[in-house]
Design an enzyme around this catalytic site. Structure first.
Site, short mmCIF file in Angstrom:
data_model
loop_
_atom_site.label_atom_id
_atom_site.label_comp_id
_atom_site.label_asym_id
_atom_site.label_seq_id
_atom_site.Cartn_x
_atom_site.Cartn_y
_atom_site.Cartn_z
N ILE A 1 0.84 -1.20 0.00
CA ILE A 1 0.00 0.00 0.00
C ILE A 1 0.88 1.25 0.00
O ILE A 1 1.63 1.50 0.94
CB ILE A 1 -0.97 0.00 1.21
CG1 ILE A 1 -1.81 -1.29 1.20
CG2 ILE A 1 -1.84 1.24 1.18
CD1 ILE A 1 -2.54 -1.59 -0.12
N ASP B 1 -10.64 4.70 -12.54
CA ASP B 1 -10.94 5.44 -13.76
C ASP B 1 -10.49 6.90 -13.63
O ASP B 1 -9.98 7.50 -14.57
CB ASP B 1 -12.46 5.42 -14.05
CG ASP B 1 -12.93 4.04 -14.49
OD1 ASP B 1 -12.07 3.18 -14.77
OD2 ASP B 1 -14.16 3.83 -14.53
N GLU C 1 -1.71 0.36 -10.04
CA GLU C 1 -3.03 0.86 -10.41
C GLU C 1 -3.57 0.10 -11.62
O GLU C 1 -4.15 0.66 -12.55
CB GLU C 1 -3.01 2.38 -10.64
CG GLU C 1 -2.84 3.08 -9.30
CD GLU C 1 -3.21 4.54 -9.33
OE1 GLU C 1 -2.42 5.32 -8.80
OE2 GLU C 1 -4.29 4.90 -9.83
#
Lengths: 262, 383
Positions: free
Chosen positions: B156, B239, B363
């Site tokens: 993370i 997105d 990502e």
């Protein structure tokens, strides 16, 4: 605490070249910046305001494009800015400039402290700050590297003043004028909100009439300095480095001094 | 190329450029070696209001969007792709709150995040759930007025340094992706601890840690969106955030080109600067062309995102895919142009190649980006 910071817009000397014919700066195409020492003056003013409240006003004398320097000062946190600009001021030396700026400081209203950078990187005279204090008839402390204490009620401050050997601690009543060295702080970068404020900020513009100045004391006529000649000094000859241990080197040195100098 | 930026966007770009040049560049190599977290640089960015550039004004930001974030991340990444990530990863952790938070949640968390007083992090990946995001094994069990979290999140970004975490956990594992939910978890909550800090190949100024939840009780008000909506939160967040990763890749590539241009003019072989050789010039031209193509694509995508367009998954994946593959290729070529010096750690260029690699992986790996692009292509063609 009301603080007035006097700044100067200068050519960025990292990009400046000298015209070999005239021995003057080639200014065209060179970016203008706030005199780096004045950045420390602005920062110190903003820090004092953040600590004691009040406001920071920034004053500059220069051509109309010096407005950019004032907007930059606002983006850093200054509250107000005044541009002193008039054809009548053209050709001012440090005497006439400090006289004119002192009039602007007086017109700007009540103040507790005037801050200047120790000198400008283009002229390098270090005379304008002290000159302003002389015209205003207030105390001055040059080369300040630290503000130790400000007592707003008793109206005095204690500062450290840099000297070649170390530093002096000096107390002065307020109002006074200080010039600052780079050791005093690390200037901040502008903030986005500051930049937005700067874009919209109204810059006051004062000319000779607004300042009620004596016309004989401003501009070229009011400047006792006459520049007779500008030249590039000859570079110093190459030095000589002696090698060996202390005894050998000192003997060689004595020999050289005897043969060449004495 | 002139991208017709607004006055405010130019201000943001110039400010980020100044921070990169004056503050980040001098310390980038040191942070890369030491792998410590750049809190002093976070403060510089925060004091300059950069953390608020994509946050609504009523929550303490300056009201920009994806385009503003892209411009800042690009400029900062030119100097260091790791330090810029403190900002970009905070945006990733903040988007779920901006997109799905209630007004109350926004009031509580966004102002401190927009000021850069606190950093955020987004936590989806686990040891067994990366590209397969629906396989999340961290559980959130509802008990009265709170949820109890159990499980471990892996890799993370901003982990351990951030104060605010948006965490995807499963409220019903039997339902797979439809059983996921997203929660806001604050650092310091009992039962919430951090695992070891990872030793990474690149972006070493960025902190990457495990998040370990052991019977961690969080109030039910910290649910973001609704139960079962966690997967949607994650996908909508990505997105939005993908142009940001693309901008990081773009900045890394541009920073590498800038260094390379200086180098090829100085480096002499066969009696002249290597910049005078056509073989070198053609490589430089190709690099610049690919960078500009990526920039045009990223800016167009960011502007589309900011226009409020609903269907952005495919284009946002295209921008991320293209920019990160471009950055890997460009930085490899830049190392090549530096020759043997480029391979040495004494020179700054190899760091750009190491930093670029992650942009193809996180990502959503570039393989997942291709899957997103292809599935949208095929779906759109049928309807």
């Amino acid at each position: 605490m009301n603080i007035i910071v006097c700044i100067k817009q200068v050519p960025d000397t990292t990009e400046v070249r000298i015209d070999p014919e005239t021995n003057t700066l080639i200014r065209s195409g060179v970016e203008c910046i706030i005199n780096p020492f004045d950045m420390y003056a602005i920062e110190e003013g903003i820090r004092l305001k953040e600590k004691f409240g009040g406001k920071v006003s920034v004053v500059t004398m220069g051509p109309p494009q010096a407005e950019d320097a004032l907007r930059e000062a606002i983006s850093l946190g200054a509250d107000e800015a005044v541009l002193i600009s008039d054809r009548a001021f053209a050709g001012s030396d440090t005497w006439a400039t400090s006289y004119t700026l002192s009039k602007a400081v007086q017109k700007a209203g009540d103040y507790d402290l005037v801050i200047c950078g120790k000198q400008a990187i283009d002229g390098d005279t270090a005379q304008v700050g002290p000159g302003i204090s002389a015209h205003l008839d207030i105390p001055q402390v040059t080369y300040v590297k630290k503000i130790e204490e400000v007592d707003a009620e008793k109206r005095h401050m204690r500062v450290e003043r840099m000297t070649e050997e170390g530093y002096e601690i000096i107390e002065s009543p307020l109002p006074c004028l200080i010039t600052v060295v780079k050791e005093i702080n690390e200037p901040r970068l502008p903030s986005l909100k500051g930049k937005m404020r700067a874009k919209k900020a109204e810059i006051k513009k004062w000319g000779a009439k607004d300042l009620n100045v004596d016309p004989d004391l401003i501009g070229l006529n009011g400047s006792p300095t006459k520049v007779l000649k500008i030249f590039t000094p000859q570079p110093r000859g190459k030095g000589q480095i002696l090698e060996g241990d202390a005894k050998e080197v000192s003997e060689k040195l004595v020999e050289l001094l005897r043969s060449e100098v004495l | 190329m002139d991208y017709l930026l607004t006055e405010e966007q130019i201000m943001i770009r110039d400010l980020a450029r100044q921070i990169a040049k004056e503050k980040i560049k001098p310390v980038a190599a040191q942070y890369d070696v030491e792998g410590t977290f750049p809190w002093d640089m976070v403060k510089v960015m925060a004091d300059s209001d950069l953390f608020g550039i994509y946050v609504e004004e009523k929550y303490g930001g300056t009201g920009g969007g994806s385009m503003e974030l892209v411009l800042a991340v690009e400029e900062l990444s030119k100097a260091c792709g790791g330090i810029s990530l403190a900002l970009a990863a905070t945006a990733l952790g903040t988007y779920p709150i901006m997109l799905f938070g209630t007004d109350e949640q926004k009031q509580k968390y966004l102002p401190d995040l927009a000021k850069g007083k606190k950093l955020a992090a987004f936590a989806l990946t686990e040891a067994g759930a990366g590209s397969d995001a629906a396989a999340v094994a961290t559980t959130a069990e509802k008990k009265g007025d709170h949820y109890v979290l159990n499980g471990t999140k892996q890799w993370i970004t901003n982990g351990g340094e951030a104060e605010v975490y948006t965490v995807v956990a499963s409220v019903d594992r039997k339902k797979g992706a439809r059983g996921a939910a997203c929660f806001i978890v604050e650092k310091g909550t009992p039962g919430f601890e951090f695992g070891k800090k990872e030793d990474k190949m690149g972006i070493r100024a960025s902190a990457t840690r495990e998040l370990v939840f052991t019977d961690c009780k969080i109030p039910k008000e910290n649910l973001l969106g609704k139960e079962g909506g966690g997967f949607i939160v994650a996908m909508k967040t990505f997105d939005q955030s993908r142009p940001g990763v693309a901008a990081q890749a773009l900045g890394i590539a541009q920073g590498a080109l800038d260094l390379t241009l200086d180098y090829v003019k100085e480096r002499k072989q066969f009696g002249k600067a290597i910049a005078s050789f056509q073989g070198v010039q053609f490589m430089l031209a190709d690099i610049a062309t690919e960078i500009e193509a990526a920039r045009a694509l990223i800016y167009a995508t960011a502007r589309m995102v900011d226009s409020g367009a609903k269907k952005i998954a495919k284009d946002s994946a295209i921008a991320k895919l293209f920019a990160s593959d471009m950055a890997m290729k460009v930085t490899t070529d830049c190392v090549q142009l530096f020759g043997g010096y480029g391979y040495m750690r004494d020179y700054p260029i190899e760091k750009y190649m190491r930093d670029a690699k992650i942009t193809q992986i996180y990502e959503g790996t570039n393989q997942i980006q291709r899957a997103i692009i292809a599935s949208n292509l095929l779906k759109d063609r049928v309807s």
